[in-house]
Design an enzyme around this catalytic site. Structure first.
Site, PDB file in Angstrom:
ATOM      1  N   THR A  31      18.406 -19.196  49.385  1.00 23.24           N
ATOM      2  CA  THR A  31      18.486 -20.011  48.172  1.00 23.24           C
ATOM      3  C   THR A  31      18.314 -19.149  46.930  1.00 23.24           C
ATOM      4  O   THR A  31      19.023 -19.315  45.929  1.00 23.24           O
ATOM      5  CB  THR A  31      17.425 -21.128  48.190  1.00 23.24           C
ATOM      6  OG1 THR A  31      17.560 -21.885  49.398  1.00 23.24           O
ATOM      7  CG2 THR A  31      17.613 -22.067  46.999  1.00 23.24           C
ATOM      8  N   GLY A  84      11.712 -19.735  47.723  1.00 19.62           N
ATOM      9  CA  GLY A  84      12.001 -20.707  48.761  1.00 19.62           C
ATOM     10  C   GLY A  84      10.760 -20.933  49.601  1.00 19.62           C
ATOM     11  O   GLY A  84       9.686 -20.406  49.299  1.00 19.62           O
ATOM     12  N   ASP A  86       9.419 -22.313  53.911  1.00 26.03           N
ATOM     13  CA  ASP A  86       9.769 -22.814  55.234  1.00 26.03           C
ATOM     14  C   ASP A  86       9.372 -24.281  55.386  1.00 26.03           C
ATOM     15  O   ASP A  86      10.020 -25.034  56.116  1.00 26.03           O
ATOM     16  CB  ASP A  86       9.078 -21.985  56.312  1.00 26.03           C
ATOM     17  CG  ASP A  86       9.543 -20.545  56.293  1.00 26.03           C
ATOM     18  OD1 ASP A  86      10.767 -20.331  56.329  1.00 26.03           O
ATOM     19  OD2 ASP A  86       8.705 -19.640  56.215  1.00 26.03           O
ATOM     20  N   GLY A  99       9.300 -14.467  56.092  1.00 27.57           N
ATOM     21  CA  GLY A  99       9.672 -13.230  55.432  1.00 27.57           C
ATOM     22  C   GLY A  99       8.678 -12.096  55.539  1.00 27.57           C
ATOM     23  O   GLY A  99       9.050 -10.930  55.548  1.00 27.57           O
ATOM     24  N   GLU A 105       4.486 -12.116  47.040  1.00 23.40           N
ATOM     25  CA  GLU A 105       5.015 -13.336  46.429  1.00 23.40           C
ATOM     26  C   GLU A 105       3.908 -14.111  45.720  1.00 23.40           C
ATOM     27  O   GLU A 105       4.146 -14.733  44.677  1.00 23.40           O
ATOM     28  CB  GLU A 105       5.678 -14.209  47.498  1.00 23.40           C
ATOM     29  CG  GLU A 105       7.015 -13.670  47.966  1.00 23.40           C
ATOM     30  CD  GLU A 105       7.609 -14.442  49.130  1.00 23.40           C
ATOM     31  OE1 GLU A 105       8.836 -14.575  49.186  1.00 23.40           O
ATOM     32  OE2 GLU A 105       6.832 -14.899  49.995  1.00 23.40           O
ATOM     33  N   LYS A 123      12.998 -29.550  54.855  1.00 25.11           N
ATOM     34  CA  LYS A 123      11.758 -28.783  54.818  1.00 25.11           C
ATOM     35  C   LYS A 123      10.611 -29.539  54.158  1.00 25.11           C
ATOM     36  O   LYS A 123       9.490 -29.024  54.102  1.00 25.11           O
ATOM     37  CB  LYS A 123      11.995 -27.457  54.075  1.00 25.11           C
ATOM     38  CG  LYS A 123      13.012 -26.569  54.763  1.00 25.11           C
ATOM     39  CD  LYS A 123      13.207 -25.259  54.011  1.00 25.11           C
ATOM     40  CE  LYS A 123      14.215 -24.370  54.715  1.00 25.11           C
ATOM     41  NZ  LYS A 123      14.393 -23.073  54.017  1.00 25.11           N
TER      42      LYS A 123
END
Length: 227
Positions: A31, A84, A86, A99, A105, A123
């Protein structure tokens, strides 16, 4: 509607939150890749946008699209950052388990006035569950101790396998990644506090009290959820 189309919808919606002459944060994932493509068109139209990102793939995509990427350490503040996930729940708790760059992040998220997740209906859940592991970034020397502590609180821990270092997956910082599974997650905030309290744990893939908003793409709609 294909998932790729939903990802494109949420990425395009994110453009509305980006102002000219700003530095923005970007995480990783498909995304965010689409958002980079849309940003390229904004820059062609005269927008001045620079990026910080912990993702090698995102950084390369930005460079390919003519978007300037800064060292995160050179930036003190961001107006907005996008990422993004999960899994995302109604309280804007999130899991980012695939990731392995979640520690960096979280730095980006903490730097930003608004940390916005781009996701889709598949999600979005009422409450985070055990579909995905909670990933711990841990110091190598703490491996045995952390696994024991996880077992004591009812979890099962497995190191990610890789040829990178003695059969283990390591982060850019040289730390190990440990996938932790619980039958039930319970309260996300308390779980995050408990896991971070284990000596040797650098960070977890649980994002609690960090997400400002979420852009959720549906088959026939798009919803914005805010704190």
């Amino acid at each position: 509607m294909a998932k790729d189309n939903l990802k494109k919808i949420s990425a395009k919606k994110a453009l509305e939150y980006i102002k000219d002459n700003t530095v923005i944060g970007l995480g990783g994932g498909e995304t965010i890749g689409y958002l980079c493509d849309y940003l390229k068109e904004k820059i062609k139209s005269g927008f001045n946008i620079k990026v910080v990102t912990p993702s090698i793939k995102t950084r390369n995509t930005c460079i390919e699209n003519g978007i300037e990427v800064l060292y995160t350490s050179s930036v003190e503040h961001l107006d907005v950052a996008f990422d993004g996930c999960d899994q995302l729940d109604e309280k804007l708790n999130a899991l980012k388990s695939c990731g392995g760059i979640h520690s960096k992040e979280k730095i980006i998220a903490s730097m930003a006035d608004k940390y916005i997740l781009l996701t889709n209906e598949s999600k979005f859940v009422k409450k985070l569950d055990s579909t995905y592991p909670i990933v711990l970034e841990i110091l190598e020397e703490s491996a045995g101790y952390v696994k024991r502590r996880i077992s004591e609180i009812g979890g099962k821990a497995t190191f990610r396998s890789s040829a990178a270092k003695d059969g283990f997956t390591i982060t850019d910082s040289g730390n190990l990644l440990l996938d932790v599974f619980f039958d039930e997650l319970g309260d996300a905030k308390e779980l995050q506090k408990g896991l971070k309290g284990i000596t040797g744990v650098v960070e977890t893939s649980l994002f609690v009290d960090l997400v400002s908003q979420a852009i959720i793409a549906y088959e026939d709609d798009i919803k914005i959820i805010s704190k």
